[in-house]
Design a protein around this motif. Sequence first.
Motif, PDB file in Angstrom:
ATOM      1  N   ARG A  12      77.776 -41.581 -75.522  1.00  0.00           N
ATOM      2  CA  ARG A  12      78.601 -41.783 -74.458  1.00  0.00           C
ATOM      3  C   ARG A  12      77.606 -41.179 -73.543  1.00  0.00           C
ATOM      4  N   TYR A  13      77.603 -41.380 -72.147  1.00  0.00           N
ATOM      5  CA  TYR A  13      76.885 -41.077 -71.196  1.00  0.00           C
ATOM      6  C   TYR A  13      78.723 -39.905 -70.516  1.00  0.00           C
ATOM      7  N   GLY A  14      78.401 -38.686 -70.751  1.00  0.00           N
ATOM      8  CA  GLY A  14      79.667 -37.966 -70.316  1.00  0.00           C
ATOM      9  C   GLY A  14      80.175 -37.649 -70.740  1.00  0.00           C
ATOM     10  N   PRO A  37      79.222 -59.878 -72.037  1.00  0.00           N
ATOM     11  CA  PRO A  37      79.791 -59.106 -70.565  1.00  0.00           C
ATOM     12  C   PRO A  37      79.049 -58.376 -70.072  1.00  0.00           C
ATOM     13  N   ASN A  38      78.292 -58.557 -68.929  1.00  0.00           N
ATOM     14  CA  ASN A  38      78.279 -56.724 -68.015  1.00  0.00           C
ATOM     15  C   ASN A  38      78.702 -56.034 -68.615  1.00  0.00           C
ATOM     16  N   GLY A  39      77.683 -54.654 -69.109  1.00  0.00           N
ATOM     17  CA  GLY A  39      79.191 -53.366 -68.732  1.00  0.00           C
ATOM     18  C   GLY A  39      79.186 -52.909 -70.240  1.00  0.00           C
ATOM     19  N   LYS A  42      75.274 -53.388 -73.644  1.00  0.00           N
ATOM     20  CA  LYS A  42      74.285 -54.262 -74.471  1.00  0.00           C
ATOM     21  C   LYS A  42      72.530 -53.373 -74.475  1.00  0.00           C
ATOM     22  N   SER A  43      72.681 -52.929 -72.917  1.00  0.00           N
ATOM     23  CA  SER A  43      72.024 -52.740 -72.397  1.00  0.00           C
ATOM     24  C   SER A  43      71.693 -50.822 -73.181  1.00  0.00           C
ATOM     25  N   THR A  44      72.314 -50.295 -73.722  1.00  0.00           N
ATOM     26  CA  THR A  44      72.200 -49.252 -74.013  1.00  0.00           C
ATOM     27  C   THR A  44      71.943 -49.135 -75.674  1.00  0.00           C
ATOM     28  N   PRO A  70      61.774 -56.521 -70.289  1.00  0.00           N
ATOM     29  CA  PRO A  70      62.786 -55.927 -69.954  1.00  0.00           C
ATOM     30  C   PRO A  70      63.177 -57.084 -69.018  1.00  0.00           C
ATOM     31  N   GLU A  71      64.444 -57.232 -68.377  1.00  0.00           N
ATOM     32  CA  GLU A  71      65.205 -58.350 -67.797  1.00  0.00           C
ATOM     33  C   GLU A  71      64.007 -58.177 -66.592  1.00  0.00           C
ATOM     34  N   GLY A  72      63.847 -59.268 -65.710  1.00  0.00           N
ATOM     35  CA  GLY A  72      63.767 -59.109 -64.138  1.00  0.00           C
ATOM     36  C   GLY A  72      61.611 -59.433 -64.461  1.00  0.00           C
TER      37      GLY A  72
HETATM   38  P1  ADP Z   1      72.303 -53.999 -67.184  1.00  0.00           P
HETATM   39  O1  ADP Z   1      73.054 -55.070 -67.026  1.00  0.00           O
HETATM   40  O2  ADP Z   1      70.874 -55.086 -67.919  1.00  0.00           O
HETATM   41  O3  ADP Z   1      72.642 -52.938 -67.790  1.00  0.00           O
HETATM   42  P2  ADP Z   1      72.306 -52.549 -65.330  1.00  0.00           P
HETATM   43  O4  ADP Z   1      72.330 -52.861 -63.920  1.00  0.00           O
HETATM   44  O5  ADP Z   1      73.710 -52.217 -66.158  1.00  0.00           O
HETATM   45  O6  ADP Z   1      71.639 -53.485 -66.429  1.00  0.00           O
HETATM   46  O7  ADP Z   1      71.880 -50.798 -65.530  1.00  0.00           O
HETATM   47  C1  ADP Z   1      70.211 -51.041 -65.257  1.00  0.00           C
HETATM   48  C2  ADP Z   1      70.422 -49.190 -65.333  1.00  0.00           C
HETATM   49  O8  ADP Z   1      71.168 -48.176 -65.047  1.00  0.00           O
HETATM   50  C3  ADP Z   1      69.835 -48.917 -66.805  1.00  0.00           C
HETATM   51  O9  ADP Z   1      69.109 -47.877 -66.756  1.00  0.00           O
HETATM   52  C4  ADP Z   1      71.136 -48.559 -66.930  1.00  0.00           C
HETATM   53  O10 ADP Z   1      71.770 -46.857 -67.858  1.00  0.00           O
HETATM   54  C5  ADP Z   1      71.816 -47.335 -65.585  1.00  0.00           C
HETATM   55  N1  ADP Z   1      73.485 -47.844 -65.411  1.00  0.00           N
HETATM   56  C6  ADP Z   1      73.907 -48.524 -65.518  1.00  0.00           C
HETATM   57  N2  ADP Z   1      75.586 -48.144 -65.435  1.00  0.00           N
HETATM   58  C7  ADP Z   1      75.441 -47.117 -65.100  1.00  0.00           C
HETATM   59  C8  ADP Z   1      76.233 -46.083 -65.097  1.00  0.00           C
HETATM   60  N3  ADP Z   1      77.537 -46.080 -64.822  1.00  0.00           N
HETATM   61  N4  ADP Z   1      75.963 -44.761 -64.233  1.00  0.00           N
HETATM   62  C9  ADP Z   1      74.622 -44.377 -64.088  1.00  0.00           C
HETATM   63  N5  ADP Z   1      73.759 -45.140 -64.827  1.00  0.00           N
HETATM   64  C10 ADP Z   1      73.890 -46.252 -64.797  1.00  0.00           C
END
Ligand code: ADP
Length: 209
Positions: A12-14, A37-39, A42-44, A70-72
């Motif tokens: 969880r984030y908050g 998809p985005n969001g 996956k990164s989490t 990492p990406e990029g």
């Molecule tokens: P990806 O699409 O690869 O997940 P993002 O651009 O979504 O890349 O995320 C890049 C960074 O920003 C990550 O470290 C992620 O944890 C953080 N991040 C993503 N979404 C949020 C959000 N809603 N609030 C704060 N940080 C975020």
Amino acid sequence: MSMVRVRDLVVRYGSATALDGVSLTVGSGEMVALVGPNGAGKSTLVNALSGVVRPASGTVRVAGRLAHVPEGRRLFPDLTVEDNLRLGGWRSRSRDPAEVYELLPALVRLRSRRAGSLSGGEQQMVAVGRALMARPEVIAVDELSLGLAPMVVAGLARHLAALNAGRGTAVLLIEQNARLAFRLCSRAYVLEAGRVVAEGPCAELARSP
Ligand code: ADP
Ligand code: ADP
């Protein structure tokens, strides 16, 4: 043997739930795709594997070292390929890129080039090589295909598959492009809104609508 084992992972984030009970395994010598998809989370998930993000509940176990590409790419553009590789070895104290050149022979002729002067595919290969300098048992690669021509991606994937077969390195490919990931991997997990909505052999997933 499972190199990565994630069970009922909740992050969880908050008050927002990014992962809601995710289970996943990657075996030794296996190449597994994580698509969505985005969001989707996956990164989490990758951040939970590397310990950057703490689970609210559930377990994460990685047997051995995990290297994350990492990406990029994020190379040092003004340093040579070889110096970029050496920087990847600081943690394992293996500064000699010889083994990486054996694993990725295409890097040999690029070794003295400035990283910033390379094509996208070449940079991505250097990024993989840099991660290999840490001698990982598990490698997680973000968006291998991003911005690259399909033929370049196929070449990179062949290198990863060779690594996979030769060394038993477990590979987790994190991809938005599901069709591509299904072609490259043997098994896949499909994430949507923090949940695994499909999993199985890529040949089967590729056939399902
Ligand atoms: P990806 O699409 O690869 O997940 P993002 O651009 O979504 O890349 O995320 C890049 C960074 O920003 C990550 O470290 C992620 O944890 C953080 N991040 C993503 N979404 C949020 C959000 N809603 N609030 C704060 N940080 C975020
Ligand atoms: P993906 O990598 O699949 O694009 P992420 O793991 O980056 O997905 O994001 C999953 C969800 O968690 C998204 O809703 C994103 O906005 C949110 N999120 C990611 N990182 C953070 C963060 N550091 N703080 C708050 N929310 C985040």
